[in-house]
Enzyme design. Structure first.
Site, PDB file in Angstrom:
ATOM      1  N   TRP A  38       0.842  -1.206   0.000  1.00  0.00           N
ATOM      2  CA  TRP A  38       0.000   0.000   0.000  1.00  0.00           C
ATOM      3  C   TRP A  38       0.870   1.246   0.000  1.00  0.00           C
ATOM      4  CZ3 TRP A  38      -5.176   1.762   0.800  1.00  0.00           C
ATOM      5  CH2 TRP A  38      -5.283   3.082   1.274  1.00  0.00           C
ATOM      6  N   ASP A  41       0.256   9.161   0.611  1.00  0.00           N
ATOM      7  CA  ASP A  41       0.798  10.501   0.351  1.00  0.00           C
ATOM      8  C   ASP A  41       2.235  10.512  -0.170  1.00  0.00           C
ATOM      9  OD1 ASP A  41      -1.529  10.922   1.746  1.00  0.00           O
ATOM     10  OD2 ASP A  41      -0.585  11.935   3.442  1.00  0.00           O
ATOM     11  N   GLN A  57       4.226   7.538   1.785  1.00  0.00           N
ATOM     12  CA  GLN A  57       3.660   6.749   2.868  1.00  0.00           C
ATOM     13  C   GLN A  57       3.489   5.310   2.377  1.00  0.00           C
ATOM     14  OE1 GLN A  57       2.276   8.309   6.355  1.00  0.00           O
ATOM     15  NE2 GLN A  57       4.314   8.697   5.538  1.00  0.00           N
ATOM     16  N   TRP A 304      -9.276   8.564  -0.211  1.00  0.00           N
ATOM     17  CA  TRP A 304      -9.691   7.906   1.021  1.00  0.00           C
ATOM     18  C   TRP A 304     -11.171   7.504   0.957  1.00  0.00           C
ATOM     19  CZ3 TRP A 304      -5.878   6.251   3.725  1.00  0.00           C
ATOM     20  CH2 TRP A 304      -4.698   6.992   3.825  1.00  0.00           C
TER      21      TRP A 304
END
Length: 499
Positions: A38, A41, A57, A304
């Site tokens: 995953w 940002d 991230q 998100w």
């Protein structure tokens, strides 16, 4: 004090073992993504020793958000990326919940990372977010400094919640280092805090740079501040900003405040505010400046609160970055242009001039594909509607439609493939943006890349960025439809060859 849960060695070994298992059906050809796992940002976007470095991230172990690491890649041209070892893992007491977003800066030949350490607690109200530094001699291997955390709750203004204090963007101005950091007020609004330092280690609070209103979301994330074409630009990503007309339909949005900073007071004087991208998948943009003096921006090309098809289909990866974009200010508006280096990878497959469509739909030879660029200029002064069907087959299509009556360009992925839904109050499969024509002309640059479509409108005045996940391998046709009379001044189709 180290914690044993996550280490750089374990992360990098896991990546080595698992990267061959990734299913690449939707993997991007020319957008940055991680080898496995995953990503969200972009972090630490910086030009360092002749190369662009981009951190992000990262949770390598699963295709869902988890304790954040910092992934890392570098590039000489912002198109071809080389994956590097994981740069940060949550291995200290002050970041055991994750090494959250941050930024990078060069000082004395060394590369410094400033990031948020997350200290979770069983009760969310007891959790803390603090700011930390790591330093590298070679731009690849980083050591967290002994003085961490360099900012914590004692450095907050009275109106700030200690639970939401994150995403530092560090920069230098006139020999002073500054960092702007996202914060939530006790009234549950967003604000951006300004800190200063002489050495990147000892920091002091300077001011509240800008505080949001109740109508501007409950929290501002991932701030960035820079001077561009005589203006100051503050970028941030508000959560739950209410939708208004065509604006802010996603649960999380991205905005650019344009104005001027009063550096004595440490405050931002806002002249205008605009949503940066009107697509469905664009968040947390970060910028850097390179040796050419270009201000370049990249963002997370996801959103998100949505289902992630490469997760639910067990493909082994989630998330990618947008095509980097060069920024300008023109007539008080933020302009975004695809990075010019991408043209070095073009292979022309079609060139069409001066064609007229009248109440018809047409397919052109050489105009198709899953990966490529469609550039066109059309005259719509005698048209009611102009539509492009992208990634089309008998069962699927993604629609880009210009309505001349309302001067709106609409993106629609309802029939694109795997359904995507989110936390929005109403199902959201389409977005519109108001974009007036210049002498009745519509200019589009449309970048296709396996699971994404990025559209640049009228020389970068607007952009629309979204993911798609077609189910049919035959979904690669492109059709042009005219209601009324549409004159195609020019149409060029390019393959993007990354070999």
């Amino acid at each position: 004090m180290k914690t044993a849960n996550y280490t750089l060695e374990n992360a990098n070994e896991f990546i080595r073992q698992k990267e061959e298992d990734v299913i690449t059906t939707y993997s991007p050809s020319y957008h940055l993504t991680a080898p496995v796992g995953w990503i969200n940002d972009p972090n630490g976007f910086v030009y360092y020793e002749g190369e662009y470095h981009l951190f992000y991230q990262y949770y390598p172990y699963k295709t869902v958000w988890g304790p954040m690491h910092w992934g890392h890649a570098k590039s000489k041209d912002l198109v071809t990326w080389e994956n590097l070892p994981v740069a940060l893992s949550p291995d200290q007491y002050y970041d055991e919940g994750g090494c959250f977003s941050g930024s990078a800066i060069e000082k004395d030949g060394k590369l410094y990372l400033m990031y948020t350490g997350h200290l979770p607690q069983a009760e969310e109200e007891q959790s803390r977010q603090v700011q930390c530094m790591a330093v590298s001699e070679d731009g690849i291997h980083f050591e967290k400094i002994s003085q961490n955390p360099v900012l914590d709750e004692k450095d907050l203004p009275d109106n700030a919640r200690v639970q939401d204090f994150r995403d530092p963007k560090v920069f230098e101005r006139n020999g002073v280092y500054y960092s702007i950091i996202a914060s939530q007020t006790k009234e549950l609004t967003g604000q951006i805090l300004l800190y200063q330092s002489t050495d990147l280690i000892e920091w002091e609070f300077k001011s509240i740079l800008l505080e949001g209103t109740k109508g501007q979301g409950i929290m501002w994330e991932c701030p960035d501040l820079f001077e561009l074409d005589g203006k100051d630009v503050l970028i941030t990503s508000p959560i739950q900003i209410p939708k208004s007309g065509n604006e802010f339909h996603n649960v999380s949005s991205c905005v650019a405040f344009i104005g001027k900073v009063d550096w004595e007071k440490g405050t931002f004087e806002v002249e205008s505010m605009e949503e940066i991208d009107h697509g469905l998948d664009f968040y947390a943009p970060q910028t850097t400046i390179d040796e050419q003096g270009r201000r370049v921006m990249v963002a997370w090309m996801q959103m998100w609160g949505r289902n992630m098809p490469t997760h639910t289909e067990n493909h082994g990866w989630v998330g990618a970055m947008t095509l980097p974009r060069e920024l300008r200010i023109k007539n008080g508006k933020l302009i975004q242009l695809p990075i010019s280096e991408i043209a070095n990878y073009y292979q022309k497959s079609a060139e069409i001039k001066e064609v007229v469509l009248v109440d018809e739909t047409k397919e052109f030879e050489g105009v198709a594909g899953k990966v490529g660029v469609l550039e066109l200029v059309v005259d719509l002064k005698e048209a009611t509607r102009f539509r492009i069907e992208l990634r089309a087959s008998a069962t699927e299509r993604t629609l880009l439609t210009y309505h001349t009556e309302t001067n709106e360009l609409e993106f629609d992925r309802f029939q694109s493939g795997i359904p995507i839904s989110g936390e929005e109050a109403e199902p959201l499969n389409k977005r519109k943006v108001l974009c007036s024509l210049d002498e009745a002309k519509l200019k589009l640059k449309i970048f296709l890349d396996n699971s994404s479509i990025e559209t640049f409108v009228n020389d970068g005045k607007e952009t629309i960025t979204s993911t798609i996940y077609p189910l049919s391998d035959e979904s690669e046709k492109i059709y042009l439809e005219a209601i009324g009379k549409v004159r195609i001044d020019s149409l060029d189709m390019f393959e993007i060859d990354m070999v």
